[in-house]
Design a protein around this motif. Structure first.
Motif, PDB file in Angstrom:
ATOM      1  N   ARG A  80     -36.466 -53.089   7.254  1.00 47.39           N
ATOM      2  CA  ARG A  80     -34.554 -53.293   7.770  1.00 47.39           C
ATOM      3  C   ARG A  80     -33.228 -53.359   7.247  1.00 47.39           C
ATOM      4  N   GLU A  81     -34.003 -53.751   6.164  1.00 46.56           N
ATOM      5  CA  GLU A  81     -32.279 -53.805   5.749  1.00 46.56           C
ATOM      6  C   GLU A  81     -31.740 -52.121   5.205  1.00 46.56           C
ATOM      7  N   THR A  82     -29.904 -52.222   4.923  1.00 43.98           N
ATOM      8  CA  THR A  82     -30.057 -51.449   4.304  1.00 43.98           C
ATOM      9  C   THR A  82     -29.362 -51.096   3.102  1.00 43.98           C
ATOM     10  N   ASN A  83     -29.600 -52.497   2.029  1.00 48.31           N
ATOM     11  CA  ASN A  83     -29.032 -52.538   1.256  1.00 48.31           C
ATOM     12  C   ASN A  83     -30.028 -51.649  -0.081  1.00 48.31           C
ATOM     13  N   TYR A  84     -30.082 -49.972   0.310  1.00 49.95           N
ATOM     14  CA  TYR A  84     -30.755 -49.425  -1.441  1.00 49.95           C
ATOM     15  C   TYR A  84     -31.085 -49.864  -1.953  1.00 49.95           C
ATOM     16  N   LEU A  85     -31.664 -49.291  -3.443  1.00 53.07           N
ATOM     17  CA  LEU A  85     -31.810 -49.396  -4.711  1.00 53.07           C
ATOM     18  C   LEU A  85     -32.607 -48.700  -5.048  1.00 53.07           C
ATOM     19  N   ILE A 101     -32.742 -54.154  -1.941  1.00 49.72           N
ATOM     20  CA  ILE A 101     -32.596 -56.015  -2.007  1.00 49.72           C
ATOM     21  C   ILE A 101     -31.250 -56.723  -1.579  1.00 49.72           C
ATOM     22  N   ASN A 102     -30.675 -57.091  -1.520  1.00 50.00           N
ATOM     23  CA  ASN A 102     -29.275 -58.082  -0.902  1.00 50.00           C
ATOM     24  C   ASN A 102     -27.821 -57.713  -1.592  1.00 50.00           C
ATOM     25  N   ASP A 103     -28.359 -57.887  -3.637  1.00 50.52           N
ATOM     26  CA  ASP A 103     -27.891 -57.804  -4.653  1.00 50.52           C
ATOM     27  C   ASP A 103     -27.776 -55.904  -5.417  1.00 50.52           C
ATOM     28  N   ASN A 104     -27.948 -55.024  -4.438  1.00 54.34           N
ATOM     29  CA  ASN A 104     -28.077 -53.763  -4.653  1.00 54.34           C
ATOM     30  C   ASN A 104     -27.294 -53.055  -6.093  1.00 54.34           C
ATOM     31  N   GLU A 105     -26.019 -53.034  -4.473  1.00 51.93           N
ATOM     32  CA  GLU A 105     -24.686 -52.762  -5.712  1.00 51.93           C
ATOM     33  C   GLU A 105     -24.472 -53.610  -7.243  1.00 51.93           C
ATOM     34  N   PHE A 106     -24.789 -54.605  -7.326  1.00 49.58           N
ATOM     35  CA  PHE A 106     -24.938 -55.309  -8.526  1.00 49.58           C
ATOM     36  C   PHE A 106     -25.606 -54.698  -9.133  1.00 49.58           C
ATOM     37  N   TRP A 107     -26.911 -54.762  -8.897  1.00 49.68           N
ATOM     38  CA  TRP A 107     -28.324 -53.844  -9.858  1.00 49.68           C
ATOM     39  C   TRP A 107     -27.473 -52.531 -10.047  1.00 49.68           C
ATOM     40  N   GLN A 108     -27.155 -52.039  -9.171  1.00 51.73           N
ATOM     41  CA  GLN A 108     -26.403 -50.381  -9.699  1.00 51.73           C
ATOM     42  C   GLN A 108     -25.351 -50.759 -11.054  1.00 51.73           C
ATOM     43  N   GLN A 109     -24.722 -51.744 -11.031  1.00 48.07           N
ATOM     44  CA  GLN A 109     -23.654 -51.801 -11.194  1.00 48.07           C
ATOM     45  C   GLN A 109     -24.354 -51.919 -12.996  1.00 48.07           C
TER      46      GLN A 109
END
Length: 117
Positions: A80-85, A101-109
């Motif tokens: 149900r989280e919205t931290n999509y990757l 995942i919690n660190d989705n923006e980090f992994w995207q970058q």
């Protein structure tokens, strides 16, 4: 799940619970970075026409496993989280992998930098 980049490959390591819910028999999944086309954090599209085989689905709680869609074969492990990757692939059996995942923006970058080299 734990993500890492080792030897020009994205490594995804699943917990026992994640393996069970996604009906995934292998704990470690390796994807060559050259097979990654694009990585985004936007909410992925999903609809009722998707065929789950195998996997788990509880509305509003979890969507995990292999899904066959009009876009092709996809692997989902979202809650149900919205931290999509979302990872778009080529030359792999799956067309897309979608996680929360919690660190989705980090992994995207990190992944976008790794595939740009």
């Amino acid at each position: 799940m734990q993500l890492s980049i080792i030897d020009e490959k994205l490594q995804i390591e699943f917990t026992c619970q994640e393996q069970l819910l996604a009906v995934r028999f292998h704990k470690l999944w390796e994807i060559p970075l050259i097979h990654i086309q694009q990585v985004t954090t936007a909410e992925p599209q999903s609809n009722w026409k998707e065929l789950r085989a195998p996997g788990s689905f509880v509305p509003g709680l979890i969507k995990a496993g292999t899904y066959y869609t009009n876009r092709g074969k996809e692997f989902w492990y979202v809650n149900r989280e919205t931290n999509y990757l979302t990872i778009e692939l080529q030359d792999e059996s799956y067309k897309r992998i979608i996680f929360t995942i919690n660190d989705n923006e980090f992994w995207q970058q990190r992944l976008n930098e790794a595939i740009a080299i």
